[in-house]
Design an enzyme around this catalytic site. Sequence first.
Site, PDB file in Angstrom:
ATOM      1  N   TYR A   1       0.836  -1.196   0.000  1.00 43.14           N
ATOM      2  CA  TYR A   1       0.000   0.000   0.000  1.00 43.14           C
ATOM      3  C   TYR A   1       0.877   1.255   0.000  1.00 43.14           C
ATOM      4  O   TYR A   1       1.976   1.255   0.563  1.00 43.14           O
ATOM      5  CB  TYR A   1      -0.893   0.040   1.240  1.00 43.14           C
ATOM      6  CG  TYR A   1      -2.081  -0.889   1.195  1.00 43.14           C
ATOM      7  CD1 TYR A   1      -3.272  -0.508   0.584  1.00 43.14           C
ATOM      8  CD2 TYR A   1      -2.011  -2.151   1.781  1.00 43.14           C
ATOM      9  CE1 TYR A   1      -4.367  -1.354   0.557  1.00 43.14           C
ATOM     10  CE2 TYR A   1      -3.101  -3.017   1.754  1.00 43.14           C
ATOM     11  CZ  TYR A   1      -4.275  -2.607   1.139  1.00 43.14           C
ATOM     12  OH  TYR A   1      -5.351  -3.457   1.112  1.00 43.14           O
TER      13      TYR A   1
ATOM     14  N   TYR B   1      -0.890 -10.275   0.302  1.00 44.33           N
ATOM     15  CA  TYR B   1       0.158  -9.818   1.232  1.00 44.33           C
ATOM     16  C   TYR B   1      -0.067 -10.432   2.609  1.00 44.33           C
ATOM     17  O   TYR B   1      -1.190 -10.782   2.976  1.00 44.33           O
ATOM     18  CB  TYR B   1       0.195  -8.288   1.324  1.00 44.33           C
ATOM     19  CG  TYR B   1      -1.099  -7.640   1.795  1.00 44.33           C
ATOM     20  CD1 TYR B   1      -1.392  -7.516   3.145  1.00 44.33           C
ATOM     21  CD2 TYR B   1      -2.016  -7.143   0.874  1.00 44.33           C
ATOM     22  CE1 TYR B   1      -2.562  -6.925   3.579  1.00 44.33           C
ATOM     23  CE2 TYR B   1      -3.185  -6.543   1.288  1.00 44.33           C
ATOM     24  CZ  TYR B   1      -3.455  -6.431   2.647  1.00 44.33           C
ATOM     25  OH  TYR B   1      -4.622  -5.849   3.071  1.00 44.33           O
TER      26      TYR B   1
ATOM     27  N   ARG C   1      -3.683 -12.014   3.142  1.00 44.94           N
ATOM     28  CA  ARG C   1      -4.897 -11.484   2.515  1.00 44.94           C
ATOM     29  C   ARG C   1      -4.895 -11.807   1.025  1.00 44.94           C
ATOM     30  O   ARG C   1      -3.891 -11.639   0.336  1.00 44.94           O
ATOM     31  CB  ARG C   1      -4.971  -9.955   2.645  1.00 44.94           C
ATOM     32  CG  ARG C   1      -5.110  -9.364   4.032  1.00 44.94           C
ATOM     33  CD  ARG C   1      -6.404  -9.670   4.765  1.00 44.94           C
ATOM     34  NE  ARG C   1      -7.596  -9.822   3.972  1.00 44.94           N
ATOM     35  CZ  ARG C   1      -8.450  -8.832   3.619  1.00 44.94           C
ATOM     36  NH1 ARG C   1      -8.185  -7.592   3.979  1.00 44.94           N
ATOM     37  NH2 ARG C   1      -9.541  -9.087   2.938  1.00 44.94           N
TER      38      ARG C   1
ATOM     39  N   HIS D   1      -7.687  -7.975  -3.179  1.00 42.65           N
ATOM     40  CA  HIS D   1      -8.984  -7.355  -2.907  1.00 42.65           C
ATOM     41  C   HIS D   1      -8.887  -5.857  -3.138  1.00 42.65           C
ATOM     42  O   HIS D   1      -7.803  -5.270  -3.148  1.00 42.65           O
ATOM     43  CB  HIS D   1      -9.438  -7.648  -1.474  1.00 42.65           C
ATOM     44  CG  HIS D   1      -8.510  -7.092  -0.425  1.00 42.65           C
ATOM     45  ND1 HIS D   1      -7.332  -7.719  -0.061  1.00 42.65           N
ATOM     46  CD2 HIS D   1      -8.575  -5.956   0.319  1.00 42.65           C
ATOM     47  CE1 HIS D   1      -6.722  -7.014   0.876  1.00 42.65           C
ATOM     48  NE2 HIS D   1      -7.448  -5.923   1.117  1.00 42.65           N
TER      49      HIS D   1
ATOM     50  N   HIS E   1     -10.789  -2.136  -1.851  1.00 37.42           N
ATOM     51  CA  HIS E   1     -11.648  -1.492  -0.859  1.00 37.42           C
ATOM     52  C   HIS E   1     -12.567  -0.474  -1.530  1.00 37.42           C
ATOM     53  O   HIS E   1     -12.153   0.253  -2.446  1.00 37.42           O
ATOM     54  CB  HIS E   1     -10.796  -0.767   0.186  1.00 37.42           C
ATOM     55  CG  HIS E   1      -9.896  -1.661   0.980  1.00 37.42           C
ATOM     56  ND1 HIS E   1     -10.217  -2.146   2.223  1.00 37.42           N
ATOM     57  CD2 HIS E   1      -8.669  -2.169   0.686  1.00 37.42           C
ATOM     58  CE1 HIS E   1      -9.242  -2.903   2.678  1.00 37.42           C
ATOM     59  NE2 HIS E   1      -8.278  -2.931   1.761  1.00 37.42           N
TER      60      HIS E   1
END
Length: 229
Positions: free
Chosen positions: A100, A139, A149, A152, A154
Amino acid sequence: MLPRRDPATQSEGVVAGYAQTAQRWPAEPLVRRPQTASELSGPADLGRRLVPVRGDLAGHGAKRALGQLIHLRARVVDEDGAPVAGALVEVWHCNAAGKYIHPNDSNDAPADPNFYGAARLVAGDSGLIELRTIKPGAYPVPDTRGWWRPPHIHFSVWGRAWLSRLVTQMFFPGEPLNDSDAILNAVSDPEARARCIARLAPPSQGPKDALVYEHQLVVRGRSATPALP
């Protein structure tokens, strides 16, 4: 007191094995607060206060971010299937390496200088938003026993007022990590869980250089998209 979420179709908020959710979720039952005209009627157009930002996260100019290029079509509808025109939708996700763009991300995966991981879009008359981006990577979650995870994206969907908001996640079909993801599987009802997973559209229905994914965000009703932390 506000009624608790339906545990079958909506995540309870505190996910076992994910310590951060307990820190973000109220420890006591929520109390209903009377809503006045200021909460229910304004601002009439959030798009004027939160302007759209970036419809393309896949690169800056001629330089493209690393990873699988995807074209995302997400439609915001109500429980009757009617489009929610003008809905403000914020989108964010990690890059293809699972990193991120945020100082709190301690993952040692590399950043991508040509990728910016957030956008703000306004739904058109049909409730549709479209985004060109890169498929996010998986990740590891810090301080867990090997929890990764799955890929995906958000979403934060705003209604006509600040108090009208849905925060959820979209997952990709066929990902092996979907079956073990604590957040996705916090929704126990299989049909509700399936509403968090996008559909891969035929390649002929989109750009020749990108995979096309379609998704529907249902903002209320029994078939509502689950709210996920």
